[in-house]
Design a protein around this motif. Sequence first.
Motif, PDB file in Angstrom:
ATOM      1  N   PRO A 229       0.819  -1.216   0.000  1.00 53.03           N
ATOM      2  CA  PRO A 229       0.000   0.000   0.000  1.00 53.03           C
ATOM      3  C   PRO A 229       0.854   1.269   0.000  1.00 53.03           C
ATOM      4  CG  PRO A 229      -0.859  -1.594   1.572  1.00 53.03           C
ATOM      5  CD  PRO A 229       0.452  -2.135   1.103  1.00 53.03           C
ATOM      6  N   VAL A 231       0.606   4.971   1.042  1.00 51.81           N
ATOM      7  CA  VAL A 231      -0.288   5.566   2.033  1.00 51.81           C
ATOM      8  C   VAL A 231       0.022   7.050   2.214  1.00 51.81           C
ATOM      9  CG1 VAL A 231      -1.151   5.395   4.398  1.00 51.81           C
ATOM     10  CG2 VAL A 231      -0.386   3.336   3.206  1.00 51.81           C
ATOM     11  N   CYS A 250      -6.701   8.257   6.110  1.00 50.28           N
ATOM     12  CA  CYS A 250      -5.600   7.422   5.629  1.00 50.28           C
ATOM     13  C   CYS A 250      -5.970   6.942   4.223  1.00 50.28           C
ATOM     14  CB  CYS A 250      -5.404   6.243   6.585  1.00 50.28           C
ATOM     15  SG  CYS A 250      -3.915   5.290   6.297  1.00 50.28           S
ATOM     16  N   ALA A 252      -5.061   5.233   0.685  1.00 52.22           N
ATOM     17  CA  ALA A 252      -4.080   4.224   0.279  1.00 52.22           C
ATOM     18  C   ALA A 252      -4.377   3.732  -1.127  1.00 52.22           C
ATOM     19  CB  ALA A 252      -4.091   3.049   1.265  1.00 52.22           C
ATOM     20  N   VAL A 258      -6.517  -3.234  -0.473  1.00 52.22           N
ATOM     21  CA  VAL A 258      -6.336  -3.171   0.987  1.00 52.22           C
ATOM     22  C   VAL A 258      -7.259  -4.173   1.675  1.00 52.22           C
ATOM     23  CG1 VAL A 258      -6.611  -1.695   3.008  1.00 52.22           C
ATOM     24  CG2 VAL A 258      -5.615  -0.765   0.919  1.00 52.22           C
ATOM     25  N   TYR A 261      -7.083  -1.860   7.869  1.00 53.01           N
ATOM     26  CA  TYR A 261      -6.563  -0.595   8.391  1.00 53.01           C
ATOM     27  C   TYR A 261      -6.389  -0.757   9.897  1.00 53.01           C
ATOM     28  CZ  TYR A 261      -7.837   1.781   4.024  1.00 53.01           C
ATOM     29  OH  TYR A 261      -7.939   2.179   2.717  1.00 53.01           O
ATOM     30  N   ASP A 276     -10.731   3.728   7.249  1.00 53.60           N
ATOM     31  CA  ASP A 276      -9.676   4.610   6.757  1.00 53.60           C
ATOM     32  C   ASP A 276      -9.762   6.018   7.353  1.00 53.60           C
ATOM     33  OD1 ASP A 276     -11.918   5.546   5.502  1.00 53.60           O
ATOM     34  OD2 ASP A 276     -11.096   5.505   3.480  1.00 53.60           O
ATOM     35  N   CYS A 293      -1.090   5.218  10.931  1.00 45.19           N
ATOM     36  CA  CYS A 293      -2.059   4.404  10.198  1.00 45.19           C
ATOM     37  C   CYS A 293      -1.282   3.296   9.496  1.00 45.19           C
ATOM     38  CB  CYS A 293      -2.821   5.270   9.190  1.00 45.19           C
ATOM     39  SG  CYS A 293      -3.870   4.324   8.065  1.00 45.19           S
ATOM     40  N   VAL A 295      -1.609   0.164   6.900  1.00 48.45           N
ATOM     41  CA  VAL A 295      -2.481  -0.373   5.852  1.00 48.45           C
ATOM     42  C   VAL A 295      -1.879  -1.684   5.348  1.00 48.45           C
ATOM     43  CG1 VAL A 295      -3.629   0.106   3.675  1.00 48.45           C
ATOM     44  CG2 VAL A 295      -3.097   1.980   5.230  1.00 48.45           C
ATOM     45  N   ASN A 297      -2.205  -5.208   2.748  1.00 50.26           N
ATOM     46  CA  ASN A 297      -2.774  -5.991   1.659  1.00 50.26           C
ATOM     47  C   ASN A 297      -2.048  -7.341   1.635  1.00 50.26           C
ATOM     48  OD1 ASN A 297      -0.314  -5.558   0.411  1.00 50.26           O
ATOM     49  ND2 ASN A 297      -1.144  -4.636  -1.443  1.00 50.26           N
ATOM     50  N   SER A 301       2.412  -4.838   4.772  1.00 56.99           N
ATOM     51  CA  SER A 301       1.843  -3.649   5.418  1.00 56.99           C
ATOM     52  C   SER A 301       2.743  -2.436   5.217  1.00 56.99           C
ATOM     53  CB  SER A 301       1.649  -3.895   6.917  1.00 56.99           C
ATOM     54  OG  SER A 301       0.775  -4.975   7.154  1.00 56.99           O
TER      55      SER A 301
END
Length: 544
Positions: A229, A231, A250, A252, A258, A261, A276, A293, A295, A297, A301
Amino acid sequence: MHASEYIAVCVCPASVSNYTSAPLSEAMFSQQPQDLVVVAGQPVTLPCTIPGYHGVVLWIKDGLALGVGRDLAGYPRYTVIGDHSSGEHHLRIQRVELMDDAVFECQAVQAAMRSRPARLTVLVPPEDPVISGGPVVSLRAGDPLNLTCHADNAKPAASIIWIRNGEVLNGAMYSKTLLRDGRRESTVSTLYLSPSNIETGQQIICKASNKAVPNGKETSVTIDIQHLPLVNLSVEPQPVLEGNLVKFHCSAKANPPVTLYRWAKGGSIIKEVSGDTYEVIVDHSFFTEPVSCEVTNPLGSTNISRNVDVYFGPRMAAEPQSLQVDLGSDAVFNCAWTGNPSLTIVWMKRGSGVVLSNENLLTLKSVRQEDAGKYVCRAVVPRVGAGEKEVSLTVNGPPTISSTQTQQALHGEKGQIKCFIRSTPPPDRIAWSWKETVLESGTSGRYTVETVTTEEGVISTLTMSNIVPADFQTIYNCTAWNSFGSDTEIIRLKEQGGSQGSTSSTFLFFRSRDRGHKRGLVTQIIKCALMRTFNAGGAYRRRF
């Protein structure tokens, strides 16, 4: 009939005459087969015309007869066509195959004639090209791209080019392999692209061509660059004021998308927020405890954090402490504040408008007793707020005595005289003396001494019952001692309404350093009244 099969042809002399209608010496080819190039799957006709010849005609393929006359039963795709009476013996091949790639001849048996050899070259287009991993090729951001394209079973071998955005990409590796039939070939091309030369969403084409398909066949893949991500953390509104509602967003970009969060403040997870956006009423702690924050996937991260530029009024970071120092020593106060925007610090003594310092530290050199008192450390954040902290400075030194107004004394009534003593540390002893009498506490005849301690100091009161005229002529001495020294005050009592004073009775006191010509008198009084009492103790020190 397969190429490995043979046809035995026997031509009988008796039958030759049945086929011959013209002198053999007159027979000749008006049409002969020519070299041809044909694409597999297409029909082809090899011409052969011998006007006036009606004898046996054979078609020979790579030295082997295909059949007698027009009977080609072993080759269902082969047919002899044309007007036989006109000497036309054309060989028609439906849907040419690779096995038809051979040398053909047309022979007139009775005339002992054979045509020139005709080479039939069969071209085979490549199969549809295939890019390994297509139609979407995924790779991680920062990795190079390697694409491999196959174009198989072609004759001749296919040429492969790579195309992006209408432009041919150079630098591909190329190889070909001859198949077991010895005629067809498979081609492989590998294209390498550096990470800086690829973008997600791009389409790359593999185009394979040979003489069979000069316009080529093509296939394509779409590039899918996957990344952690990306961000960005924003804060609204700006500026951020303490106590206001603030939204953290946040945003992204991620491929794959994603999945999670996670928010934190000062390293502590905020469990109640999962999207987010994080909304909160901010305080000064957001200035030093960053909001982060994280994020996530499927690739991993990304965590981003930021301190919030919160505007807040002064807050004490290092609280100053009250001090008690000896006379002549230095006194150092430390006072630290935090605030945003930058604050201004001012040190002042309570009751004075003089700025003593604009720093965290206030240093008073060689303090005197008059330096004792309250000091204020004040911090101001422009347009936001102010704060202050008060501390005390206590100076250790000899006592200092002053007198205050006293109750009016009337002849025959009870009268009082008082002295006020400031002393740090507290006085060890307080004594009243007059004539040859010394009294520290309690009652002696008409006289009583009482001592009361207040926040400001000590009040010692000498009470006289049944005032007599001699009391108005007596000099009263109030003396106090501590470990640093002593101080003495001389007080007179005046009769109310008498000729010696005003209608309001007051203490009259003289400090020995201010008395001038009265010094000798005071010295004699103190010597006479106190020497016998305090000489042995040795604690008494006079200040003259």
